[in-house]
Design a protein around this motif. Structure first.
Motif, mmCIF file in Angstrom:
data_model
loop_
_atom_site.group_PDB
_atom_site.id
_atom_site.type_symbol
_atom_site.label_atom_id
_atom_site.label_comp_id
_atom_site.label_asym_id
_atom_site.label_seq_id
_atom_site.Cartn_x
_atom_site.Cartn_y
_atom_site.Cartn_z
ATOM 1 N N HIS B 197 0.829 -1.206 0.000
ATOM 2 C CA HIS B 197 0.000 0.000 0.000
ATOM 3 C C HIS B 197 0.859 1.250 0.000
ATOM 4 O O HIS B 197 0.522 2.255 -0.610
ATOM 5 C CB HIS B 197 -0.929 -0.005 1.209
ATOM 6 C CG HIS B 197 -2.044 -0.984 1.084
ATOM 7 N ND1 HIS B 197 -3.053 -1.074 2.007
ATOM 8 C CD2 HIS B 197 -2.311 -1.918 0.151
ATOM 9 C CE1 HIS B 197 -3.888 -2.020 1.633
ATOM 10 N NE2 HIS B 197 -3.455 -2.551 0.513
ATOM 11 N N ALA B 238 -8.957 0.383 -6.446
ATOM 12 C CA ALA B 238 -9.277 -0.351 -5.216
ATOM 13 C C ALA B 238 -9.414 -1.836 -5.512
ATOM 14 O O ALA B 238 -8.889 -2.675 -4.778
ATOM 15 C CB ALA B 238 -10.565 0.195 -4.611
ATOM 16 N N PHE B 241 -6.078 -3.418 -5.913
ATOM 17 C CA PHE B 241 -5.320 -3.556 -4.671
ATOM 18 C C PHE B 241 -5.903 -4.619 -3.763
ATOM 19 O O PHE B 241 -5.166 -5.283 -3.033
ATOM 20 C CB PHE B 241 -5.208 -2.214 -3.944
ATOM 21 C CG PHE B 241 -3.908 -1.563 -4.257
ATOM 22 C CD1 PHE B 241 -2.753 -1.916 -3.581
ATOM 23 C CD2 PHE B 241 -3.816 -0.631 -5.269
ATOM 24 C CE1 PHE B 241 -1.545 -1.362 -3.899
ATOM 25 C CE2 PHE B 241 -2.611 -0.069 -5.596
ATOM 26 C CZ PHE B 241 -1.475 -0.428 -4.908
ATOM 27 N N ILE B 242 -7.237 -4.793 -3.825
ATOM 28 C CA ILE B 242 -7.827 -5.868 -3.027
ATOM 29 C C ILE B 242 -7.338 -7.213 -3.541
ATOM 30 O O ILE B 242 -6.974 -8.102 -2.773
ATOM 31 C CB ILE B 242 -9.368 -5.739 -3.032
ATOM 32 C CG1 ILE B 242 -9.768 -4.540 -2.163
ATOM 33 C CG2 ILE B 242 -10.019 -6.997 -2.501
ATOM 34 C CD1 ILE B 242 -11.209 -4.174 -2.230
ATOM 35 N N THR B 245 -3.840 -7.613 -2.307
ATOM 36 C CA THR B 245 -3.828 -7.970 -0.887
ATOM 37 C C THR B 245 -4.117 -9.457 -0.710
ATOM 38 O O THR B 245 -3.437 -10.143 0.048
ATOM 39 C CB THR B 245 -4.884 -7.150 -0.133
ATOM 40 O OG1 THR B 245 -4.626 -5.767 -0.364
ATOM 41 C CG2 THR B 245 -4.845 -7.438 1.348
ATOM 42 N N PHE B 273 -5.712 -10.818 9.154
ATOM 43 C CA PHE B 273 -5.418 -9.515 8.555
ATOM 44 C C PHE B 273 -5.682 -8.439 9.594
ATOM 45 O O PHE B 273 -6.792 -7.995 9.793
ATOM 46 C CB PHE B 273 -6.285 -9.332 7.318
ATOM 47 C CG PHE B 273 -6.030 -8.042 6.617
ATOM 48 C CD1 PHE B 273 -4.759 -7.500 6.579
ATOM 49 C CD2 PHE B 273 -7.051 -7.365 6.008
ATOM 50 C CE1 PHE B 273 -4.515 -6.319 5.924
ATOM 51 C CE2 PHE B 273 -6.830 -6.183 5.351
ATOM 52 C CZ PHE B 273 -5.572 -5.674 5.314
#
Lengths: 293, 279
Positions: B197, B238, B241-242, B245, B273
């Motif tokens: 991030h 988003a 990036f999810i 992750t 997490f």
């Protein structure tokens, strides 16, 4: 500032430095430190409020509300926060203008989105183009505070949700046995006890909030990073200064400022933890009970 | 223009392959998906390199912070305090300014078969300068995590190693280090996620995007600025990036399983997490 500053030819060494560091621009630079502190002090309770609401939504019995609360925390945590900062600043601004547009100009027939433009009627503009400079600055600052509160509210919601679940179950069962309603149990039993469990997470969050404040610069607020770049650079947006590139020194000063702020917070939060665990049935509380060896 | 054509033109735009000019008007969804995805190459590059090298420095820092001699312990403590106590954003600015002020010189490095010139101006480019900052930053955060785990290594393990006559490097490599990693791994996973991030900060903090070769957030904000509509590019970012992750959690989960393979099933620690957010 000082009387000897009026004669530039007499300046050298320490005297020169004293004059240089008290120019009007530098005063604005020092003022921006206050901006950062105000942001911290305003955002912290606001984020706590958002977090409390989020945590309450996440444990609500009403399913859509619970989904909302859970996805609010999940999404904000899974995505880089800076993306949220950049997103919310435009999104909030457009949302406010759109709302005002709907209220103030009901008979406006053109679409709001025209290709690459976002057009609302002139009366709905925020802030109005005729308003003075400070209104623009305050509006920008408020949007920034709201953005910080939304993003950090999600983190706080996560912490508070965990803290609410950490309160011993038999406390709540006892409350129910005494005939308390769900609402009474929540406000009289759960909320007063959860703070001890929330404190480690919240103090961590406070440190993170301190370290997120330079992002104000990206939101268009004239904060310390903005002034450090403006004053340190030899060529800036408005002026070209006779001195070479001094930004390194200004950023070093900012580094020292942040290091002392985090160190100070660490010490204060450590004391607070000690105070709060006093008399609690935890390891920390038990340790305080014993006489010092 | 078909979507396939767009992917050919802009799929590798962020590393300088393909169309030179970015799209200027009439942005399609396909263009936004392709360019932002192409920028993700940079995020991956920054994150992977910084995490890989940071891992080794972090191990060293943790051992140094645990040392008895003050002249080993103090530097490690200060390093960790310096990088954990200040915002990453300020660190980027500071290092960038410092790199700019360095004299412009080239150092010839003879690799035996080929001679390359390492130039100091590379340090002002994101591919080297930003990686150095991220490397030092993640080493400090990870060092603190590893230090905590090192202190939590069970006393019995070390005593058993002593009883077998293991000392020094051998004992560290075979007993202490694996246990330290196992204990630290869930926290380290979160650190890795936030490392990725944090890579989005690079092009917003001094390091210029040369020839508009930027990371995912750089392109997302490019689209948001041009269309004045944040509701498309940022959700795309988003989504990417999810996914990132999840893949980090997946990879680190596999390593976690490997580290815990000797333990009975119920004793294994799952990765949760639990984010620590921004630096």
């Amino acid at each position: 500032m000082f009387s000897f500053c009026s004669d530039p030819s007499s300046l050298d060494g320490a005297k020169w430095l004293a004059c240089y560091l008290t120019t009007g621009k530098h005063m604005a630079f020092y003022g921006s430190f206050i901006t950062v502190m105000v942001l911290l002090l305003v955002t912290a309770p606001a984020a706590l409020l958002f977090g409390f609401a989020g945590a309450m939504a996440a444990r609500s019995r009403f399913l859509p509300l619970r989904w909302f609360g859970k996805s609010y925390t999940a999404i904000v945590r899974g995505v880089p926060d800076i993306a949220f900062f950049l997103f919310f600043v435009i999104a909030l601004d457009q949302a406010f203008e759109y709302l005002r547009h709907k209220i103030k100009c009901p008979d406006w027939d053109m679409p709001v989105r025209q290709g690459n433009d976002f057009v609302v009627c002139p009366q709905a503009k925020l802030p109005l183009s005729s308003s003075p400079q400070w209104v623009h600055e305050t509006y920008g600052f408020l949007i920034a505070v709201l953005t910080f509160a939304i993003v950090f509210g999600a983190f706080a919601a996560n912490v508070l949700y965990g803290a609410m679940r950490a309160v011993p179950k038999n406390q709540l069962e006892t409350a129910e046995a005494y005939g308390m309603s769900r609402r009474q149990t929540f406000w009289r039993i759960l909320v007063p006890q959860m703070w001890l469990y929330a404190l480690p997470g919240l103090s961590n969050l406070w440190m993170i909030l301190i370290k997120a404040t330079p992002l104000l610069f990206l939101l268009g607020v004239e904060d310390i990073v903005y002034w450090a770049r403006e004053l340190g650079g030899s060529k800036t947006s408005a002026y070209s200064y006779p001195h070479p590139d001094w930004r390194l020194w200004y950023f070093l000063a900012l580094l020292v400022f942040y290091l002392s702020l985090t160190r100070l917070s660490e010490i204060v939060l450590g004391r607070l933890t000690k105070r709060l665990s006093h008399g609690q049935a935890t390891i920390g509380g038990e340790r305080q009970r014993r006489a010092p060896a | 223009m078909s979507c396939l054509q767009t992917i050919q033109d802009y799929g590798l735009r962020s590393i300088g392959i393909g169309e030179r000019l970015l799209p200027r008007s009439d942005f399609t969804l396909c263009e936004q998906f392709t360019l932002i995805g192409s920028g993700l190459i940079w995020n991956l590059y920054f994150g992977v390199i910084a995490l890989f090298f940071g891992f080794f420095l972090a191990t060293g820092l943790a051992v140094a912070k645990n040392a008895n001699r003050w002249w080993i312990r103090k530097p490690a403590e200060w390093f960790i305090f310096l990088f954990r106590g200040s915002p990453l954003f300020i660190q980027f600015f500071l290092f960038y300014e410092a790199f700019v002020l360095l004299p412009k010189i080239g150092i010839d490095i003879n690799l035996g078969f080929v001679e390359i010139t390492a130039e100091t101006r590379w340090l002002t480019r994101a591919w080297l300068g930003a990686v150095i900052v991220l490397f030092l930053n993640t080493a400090a955060y990870t060092g603190e995590i590893f230090y905590g785990a090192l202190r939590a290594v069970p006393k019995g393990d070390v005593e058993a190693a002593n009883a077998y006559g293991m000392t020094g490097w051998n004992r560290f490599k075979r007993i202490i280090w694996p246990t330290m990693l196992r204990l630290a791994w869930p926290a380290y996973t979160n650190e890795a996620i936030f490392m990725f991030h944090a890579t989005t900060l690079v092009f917003f903090s001094g390091f210029p995007a040369w020839q508009q070769k930027g990371d995912a957030l750089y392109y997302a904000s490019y689209f948001a600025d041009k269309t004045f509509n944040p509701f498309i590019p940022y959700p795309i970012l988003a989504g990417y990036f999810i996914l990132l992750t999840f893949s980090v959690i997946g990879v680190f989960g596999l390593i976690n399983r490997h580290l815990n393979r000797h333990l009975p099933q119920e004793k294994r620690r799952k990765i949760q997490f639990r984010p620590q957010v921004i630096r």
